[in-house]
Write an enzyme that holds these catalytic residues in place. Structure first.
Site, mmCIF file in Angstrom:
data_model
loop_
_atom_site.group_PDB
_atom_site.id
_atom_site.type_symbol
_atom_site.label_atom_id
_atom_site.label_comp_id
_atom_site.label_asym_id
_atom_site.label_seq_id
_atom_site.Cartn_x
_atom_site.Cartn_y
_atom_site.Cartn_z
ATOM 1 N N HIS A 25 -22.544 -89.674 -101.308
ATOM 2 C CA HIS A 25 -22.871 -88.331 -100.831
ATOM 3 C C HIS A 25 -24.374 -88.114 -100.950
ATOM 4 O O HIS A 25 -25.103 -88.973 -101.460
ATOM 5 C CB HIS A 25 -22.095 -87.259 -101.612
ATOM 6 C CG HIS A 25 -22.408 -87.262 -103.072
ATOM 7 N ND1 HIS A 25 -21.704 -88.001 -103.994
ATOM 8 C CD2 HIS A 25 -23.367 -86.614 -103.774
ATOM 9 C CE1 HIS A 25 -22.209 -87.807 -105.205
ATOM 10 N NE2 HIS A 25 -23.213 -86.962 -105.096
ATOM 11 N N HIS B 45 -27.963 -85.301 -101.353
ATOM 12 C CA HIS B 45 -28.585 -84.057 -101.806
ATOM 13 C C HIS B 45 -29.875 -83.870 -101.016
ATOM 14 O O HIS B 45 -30.635 -84.820 -100.823
ATOM 15 C CB HIS B 45 -28.865 -84.106 -103.301
ATOM 16 C CG HIS B 45 -27.625 -84.257 -104.136
ATOM 17 N ND1 HIS B 45 -26.892 -83.182 -104.572
ATOM 18 C CD2 HIS B 45 -26.973 -85.372 -104.567
ATOM 19 C CE1 HIS B 45 -25.847 -83.619 -105.257
ATOM 20 N NE2 HIS B 45 -25.865 -84.942 -105.260
ATOM 21 N N HIS C 35 -20.579 -78.276 -100.587
ATOM 22 C CA HIS C 35 -21.745 -78.501 -101.442
ATOM 23 C C HIS C 35 -22.565 -79.693 -100.972
ATOM 24 O O HIS C 35 -23.737 -79.813 -101.334
ATOM 25 C CB HIS C 35 -21.322 -78.738 -102.894
ATOM 26 C CG HIS C 35 -20.487 -77.628 -103.464
ATOM 27 N ND1 HIS C 35 -20.939 -76.341 -103.586
ATOM 28 C CD2 HIS C 35 -19.211 -77.622 -103.927
ATOM 29 C CE1 HIS C 35 -19.987 -75.581 -104.112
ATOM 30 N NE2 HIS C 35 -18.925 -76.333 -104.324
ATOM 31 N N THR D 185 -23.826 -84.581 -111.582
ATOM 32 C CA THR D 185 -24.821 -83.521 -111.340
ATOM 33 C C THR D 185 -24.216 -82.264 -110.727
ATOM 34 O O THR D 185 -24.940 -81.379 -110.282
ATOM 35 C CB THR D 185 -25.953 -84.040 -110.431
ATOM 36 O OG1 THR D 185 -25.414 -84.364 -109.145
ATOM 37 C CG2 THR D 185 -26.622 -85.261 -111.039
ATOM 38 N N THR D 186 -22.885 -82.208 -110.687
ATOM 39 C CA THR D 186 -22.183 -80.996 -110.252
ATOM 40 C C THR D 186 -21.111 -80.673 -111.286
ATOM 41 O O THR D 186 -20.668 -81.557 -112.030
ATOM 42 C CB THR D 186 -21.522 -81.204 -108.879
ATOM 43 O OG1 THR D 186 -20.658 -82.339 -108.942
ATOM 44 C CG2 THR D 186 -22.566 -81.419 -107.794
ATOM 45 N N HIS E 163 -26.312 -90.754 -103.400
ATOM 46 C CA HIS E 163 -25.594 -91.204 -104.585
ATOM 47 C C HIS E 163 -24.368 -92.013 -104.173
ATOM 48 O O HIS E 163 -23.519 -91.522 -103.419
ATOM 49 C CB HIS E 163 -25.151 -90.008 -105.442
ATOM 50 C CG HIS E 163 -26.280 -89.265 -106.072
ATOM 51 N ND1 HIS E 163 -26.147 -88.010 -106.627
ATOM 52 C CD2 HIS E 163 -27.581 -89.612 -106.242
ATOM 53 C CE1 HIS E 163 -27.310 -87.617 -107.105
ATOM 54 N NE2 HIS E 163 -28.197 -88.570 -106.887
#
Length: 584
Positions: free
Chosen positions: A115, A117, A87, A223-224, A141
């Site tokens: 990580h 996005h 992801h 957010t996941t 993040h």
């Protein structure tokens, strides 16, 4: 050993939580973001979800949100490994190495991992959070767990996890040989594979010169899935600058694209700003439907005149314009001065170049008063090379861009001017895309923009527009500003535009509160600018379609200069004014 287990558990929770990693996705499976709430053990349908669109006009300043205290953010030995989770790309940090506190957080937090996005290409942004509807190409993040809590306890604490969010913007200017180059060298495509990080990289190296005292704060969620609502979010206003070639490595090397969750409803939550973050006074209105007050609702704003009888912009029908002998030539003072532009700022609705007070003046042209130039700003369309974004239209034709030079009556204060029907005079110029031959390199053109006595030449004008657009990369954050040090003049930007042929009508400001205080001059001749320079405005500012639709004339006349044909160019008038001043 205990901290290692906590770190491991937290990493599992953040990206897998109560469900298998393959049971949810961003695209292409049964459980896309709209269906995350259907997963077992999911909180994704809660009232405190992340990410969100931060509307800066609704943000409340909190004086207690001060500076952070960072421990070992400068350590180049803190990174342990990278893993492709399926992801995102996640970088794991060594245990008990990095901590943060302060910044209004309730406790000290141990930093576990960071990580990213992202979207798919440089033209499709992939940040999770947005500010006033604007999203950046990427978002980083940095995830930290509150010290003294187990994972189970942290997931029961409303602020058990602290996440620092950094927007990342693409630039062509940043060096490719930097920590981001080292970081992206570890990106890998095999899901679940963990590779040790051996390069000396620190978090500070990645953050660069971002101002860490300017940030937004709100309470939200992961957010996941499983979207636990336990996060104290810090979203920094200033973006990190990374060369676009390095950003493209994320989708290319990982094989992952569009790995971001859409923004979620605030459900009445308040977003706060830090003490150091000074927002523009009003951002409650917008040009599209991403806020409460779109153009159709501007008249509902406090003290608004946006539903008045003489609103701007308008559609100019050339054949219906009435010739007026009183519309004579303008007199410009210091429009060719290369040192009168003080700074440029991102207002959240446009980019505005502010002029030194009292340095430039305009009179004549049937205005009836002497006006002091205050600033000039732009209106444009989308990042599509063929988009149109002028505010005024000519015979229903919209141009790619429009620049407005705003002038105030010299005998009035600004407060008096905006409440006087002739208090402001705005000069509007259409801007068209034109491919200008590049016979010499950029350095030679730039030199010409400083030294050439003929500012109306194509090369000199291109140099001026290149110099102007180069500042856009420095003001991508709303409210940011940068001093203008380049030698730039309005004459250099206007080039050979005919300043003796124009339309005239009485109107208003084209943004709230739409005061009907403007004598409008819209020049018939357009400015011709290289298409590649025009696209820098939407691409680097991050927002587009910043124009108000034409308003009804409501019986007003539009007048035009009586003479026509090939008239003297802008530089001739400017030189004539200077000569007259010398002789007198």
């Amino acid at each position: 050993m205990r901290r290692s287990l906590i770190a491991l558990c937290l990493n599992v929770f953040i990206h897998h939580a109560a469900t298998n990693a393959d049971s949810w996705c961003y695209t292409g499976c049964e459980h896309t973001p709209d269906h995350w709430q259907d997963l077992d053990g999911s909180f994704c349908g809660g009232q405190r979800q992340s990410p969100v669109n931060i509307l800066s006009g609704h943000v409340e300043r909190d004086a207690t949100l001060g500076s952070f205290s960072f421990v070992n953010f400068s350590s180049r030995n803190a990174f342990r490994a990278i893993v492709n989770t399926g992801h995102t790309a996640k970088f794991l940090l060594k245990d008990n190495e990095v901590e943060l506190s302060g910044g209004g957080l309730n406790g000290t937090y141990s930093t576990i991992q960071l990580h990213f996005h992202w979207g798919d290409t440089e033209h499709h942004p992939g940040s999770e959070h947005a500010i006033d509807g604007h999203r950046h190409p990427m978002e980083m993040h940095i995830v930290s767990l509150k010290k003294g809590l187990s994972v189970a306890q942290a997931l029961e604490d409303s602020a058990g996890i602290a996440v620092l969010g950094f927007f990342i913007r693409a630039t062509e200017d940043e060096n490719l040989s930097n920590p981001w180059s080292a970081l992206t060298s570890y990106l890998l495509k095999n899901t679940g594979t963990e590779v040790n990080v051996t390069h000396a990289i620190s978090i500070d190296d990645l953050i660069g010169d971002v101002n860490l005292t300017k940030y937004f704060r709100y309470m939200g969620s992961l957010t996941t899935p499983s979207c636990h609502q336990v996060v104290a979010w810090t979203v920094f206003q200033e973006p990190i600058s990374v060369n676009k070639i390095l950003l493209q490595q994320f989708p290319l090397k990982t094989g992952l694209t569009n790995v971001y969750r859409p923004v979620q409803d605030l459900h009445g939550r308040q977003v706060f700003s830090s003490a150091a973050l000074l927002l523009p006074p009003s951002h409650v209105w917008c040009y599209d439907d991403n806020c409460e007050f779109s153009p159709a609702k501007w008249h509902l704003l406090p003290n608004s005149h946006c539903d008045g009888e003489r609103q701007s912009p308008v559609n100019i029908e050339a054949k219906k314009a009435v010739k007026d002998e009183r519309l004579d030539g303008f007199a410009f003072t210091k429009f060719d001065d290369k040192h009168v532009i003080e700074y440029i700022t991102n207002t959240g609705h446009t980019v505005k170049f502010v002029l030194k007070e009292g340095a430039m003046e305009v009179s004549g042209g049937g205005l009836g008063h002497v006006y002091s130039a205050l600033q000039f700003h732009f209106h444009w369309g989308s990042s599509n090379p063929n988009s149109e974004g002028s505010e005024h239209t000519l015979d229903s034709k919209r141009f790619p861009m429009e620049v407005h030079i705003v002038n105030k009556r010299k005998d009035l204060t600004l407060e008096e001017a905006v409440n006087t029907t002739t208090g402001l005079a705005v000069l509007g110029f259409f801007i068209e895309a034109a491919t200008i031959p590049k016979s010499r390199d950029a350095a030679e053109q730039h030199e010409d923009s400083h030294d050439s006595p003929d500012d109306s030449s194509d090369e000199s004008m291109t140099g001026s527009w290149k110099a102007l657009s180069s500042y856009l990369a420095e003001i991508q954050s709303i409210g940011s500003r940068v001093e203008v040090t380049e030698e730039l003049s309005l004459a250099g930007l206007l080039g050979d535009v005919d300043l003796a042929s124009y339309y005239r009508y009485n109107g208003s400001l084209t943004t709230p509160s739409c005061n009907e205080a403007v004598i409008w001059t819209v020049f018939k001749d357009s400015i011709k600018v290289d298409r590649s320079l025009l696209t820098t405005f939407p691409n680097r500012s991050g927002f587009g379609d910043v124009f108000r639709p034409p308003q009804s004339l409501r019986g007003r006349e539009i007048y035009t200069t009586a003479t026509g044909g090939a008239l003297a160019p802008a530089i001739f008038f400017l030189a004539l004014v200077q000569l007259c001043g010398f002789l007198l």
